[in-house]
Design a protein around this motif. Structure first.
Motif, PDB file in Angstrom:
ATOM      1  N   THR A  78     -43.411  71.518  -9.674  1.00 12.96           N
ATOM      2  CA  THR A  78     -43.826  72.270  -8.487  1.00 12.96           C
ATOM      3  C   THR A  78     -45.146  71.701  -7.981  1.00 12.96           C
ATOM      4  OG1 THR A  78     -45.126  73.918  -9.700  1.00 12.96           O
ATOM      5  CG2 THR A  78     -42.759  74.361  -9.426  1.00 12.96           C
ATOM      6  N   GLU A  80     -47.829  73.267  -7.314  1.00 14.96           N
ATOM      7  CA  GLU A  80     -48.925  73.915  -8.026  1.00 14.96           C
ATOM      8  C   GLU A  80     -49.124  73.301  -9.411  1.00 14.96           C
ATOM      9  OE1 GLU A  80     -47.284  76.297  -4.864  1.00 14.96           O
ATOM     10  OE2 GLU A  80     -46.319  75.502  -6.674  1.00 14.96           O
ATOM     11  N   ARG A  84     -52.372  71.174 -10.628  1.00 16.73           N
ATOM     12  CA  ARG A  84     -53.151  71.631 -11.784  1.00 16.73           C
ATOM     13  C   ARG A  84     -53.319  70.517 -12.802  1.00 16.73           C
ATOM     14  NH1 ARG A  84     -51.869  76.636 -16.057  1.00 16.73           N
ATOM     15  NH2 ARG A  84     -53.454  75.974 -17.596  1.00 16.73           N
ATOM     16  N   ALA A 123     -49.324  66.593  -3.540  1.00 16.84           N
ATOM     17  CA  ALA A 123     -49.739  67.593  -4.524  1.00 16.84           C
ATOM     18  C   ALA A 123     -50.679  66.979  -5.557  1.00 16.84           C
ATOM     19  CB  ALA A 123     -48.514  68.194  -5.213  1.00 16.84           C
ATOM     20  N   GLY A 127     -54.738  67.814  -6.265  1.00 18.07           N
ATOM     21  CA  GLY A 127     -55.327  68.088  -7.570  1.00 18.07           C
ATOM     22  C   GLY A 127     -56.465  67.144  -7.895  1.00 18.07           C
TER      23      GLY A 127
END
Length: 367
Positions: A78, A80, A84, A123, A127
């Motif tokens: 994902t 997220e 992370r 993504a 991060g």
């Protein structure tokens, strides 16, 4: 002096060129992300899970080593989760004194839950950016680029190369191929290397880890690789005389050394996967001999989770087991800085403004 140097290693500025994003997760993060998506793990607390990853990686087999990634990749599906993991990687590297790093990873492995390839890259960059900001707030400066990787067996090399080039001004600094080396040589998709060269795009190729000289030769001559991921099996083209410490280089070894094609050496990982046949410890790992022979050697971690390592840990082992000095550590760090996938003026600034002053400060304290 040796103990003083060991104590000072965390303060040395470091450059890391070969570190896999999906091989550097925190065990606690794996647990939390797995719980969120219902993925079953072989252990259920952070310490035990860390033990399991290390034991699997210590099997002495590259295929078994690669199996550990089934779990890390499963929890990175994902935006997220990717963000992370990337942020935490930056923070962990910065805490270890890394001032420049390239994080390699394969976008095609992170689309199982519906993300597009561009979304995965974005993504990870989100991060990285968050990690850089948080590290700066804590007083640590670090710069991190993405190395977008194509998996050898998946045959999406051209598509992934085009993705990497499309994001060259948005965080991606280079291209790589990784995975099973045997049977998936660079000539499998020869056109991709011509495309990358025409795009003036930096390339590193995993070679000389699970396969030998033929793999290195293709990476260098067909792939036109600027750097070799691992590359330690170039020693198969070097005949050593233990009697008088002389060495006779074969034609490929001469080519790699003459052109100063950079070796991204990962000692702890190499011992786990038997990438350096005959080596049983860092003391007899070929990195020291390769450096003595003036190959362009850099020091790297490969997979910090599986090897329970860090760049500081790799340095400590070389100092305590192989007799390295601060000059040796400076040498591989400077080679890495000058080999980073940055423009020349940026490399010079990294060397002149960060690496050299950092080493001078530590050397002064050691006197």
């Amino acid at each position: 002096m040796t103990q003083a140097l060991l104590d000072a290693i965390p303060d040395l500025p470091k450059v890391l060129l070969h570190d896999h994003l999906d091989g550097g997760l925190r065990p606690q993060t794996v647990l939390e992300l797995a719980a969120a998506v219902g993925h079953d793990l072989p252990a259920h607390d952070a310490e035990s899970l860390g033990d399991w990853f290390q034991a699997a990686a210590d099997s002495g087999s590259l295929p078994r080593y690669l199996e550990t990634f089934d779990h890390t990749i499963a929890v990175m599906q994902t935006p997220e989760a990717l963000a992370r993991v990337a942020k935490e990687a930056v923070l962990d590297l910065a805490a270890d004194g890394v001032v420049y790093a390239e994080q390699r990873w394969a976008p095609e492995q992170h689309v199982q839950r519906g993300m597009t390839l561009p979304e995965t890259v974005e993504a990870v960059q989100a991060g990285i950016d968050a990690g850089v900001r948080e590290a700066a707030a804590a007083g640590r400066t670090i710069r991190v680029g993405q190395l977008v990787t194509a998996m050898r067996h998946a045959d999406r090399w051209q598509e992934i190369a085009e993705l990497a080039v499309a994001y060259r001004d948005a965080g991606v600094v280079g291209f790589d191929i990784a995975g099973a080396e045997d049977g998936f040589a660079p000539d499998r998709h020869a056109g991709v290397w011509r495309f990358l060269a025409e795009q003036n795009f930096p390339t590193t190729i995993h070679a000389g880890e699970a396969s030998g000289l033929a793999s290195i030769s293709q990476a260098v001559h067909l792939g036109q690789a600027d750097r070799l991921g691992h590359g330690v099996r170039i020693m198969e083209d070097v005949r050593l005389s233990e009697h008088d410490r002389t060495a006779e280089l074969g034609p490929l070894a001469h080519w790699v050394r003459d052109h100063q094609i950079v070796l991204e050496v990962c000692p702890v990982s190499n011992l786990q996967t038997d990438a350096a046949p005959g080596a049983t410890s860092v003391a007899d790992h070929p990195i020291t001999r390769l450096k003595e022979l003036d190959f362009a050697v850099t020091l790297n971690t490969d997979n910090r989770l599986m090897s329970r390592t860090s760049l500081s840990h790799e340095m400590r082992l070389l100092v305590s087991e192989a007799g390295w000095t601060i000059d040796d550590l400076a040498d591989v760090t400077l080679t890495a800085a000058w080999s980073a996938f940055l423009h020349h003026d940026e490399r010079r600034a990294l060397v002149d403004d960060v690496i050299l002053p950092g080493y001078q400060k530590v050397e002064g304290a050691l006197r």
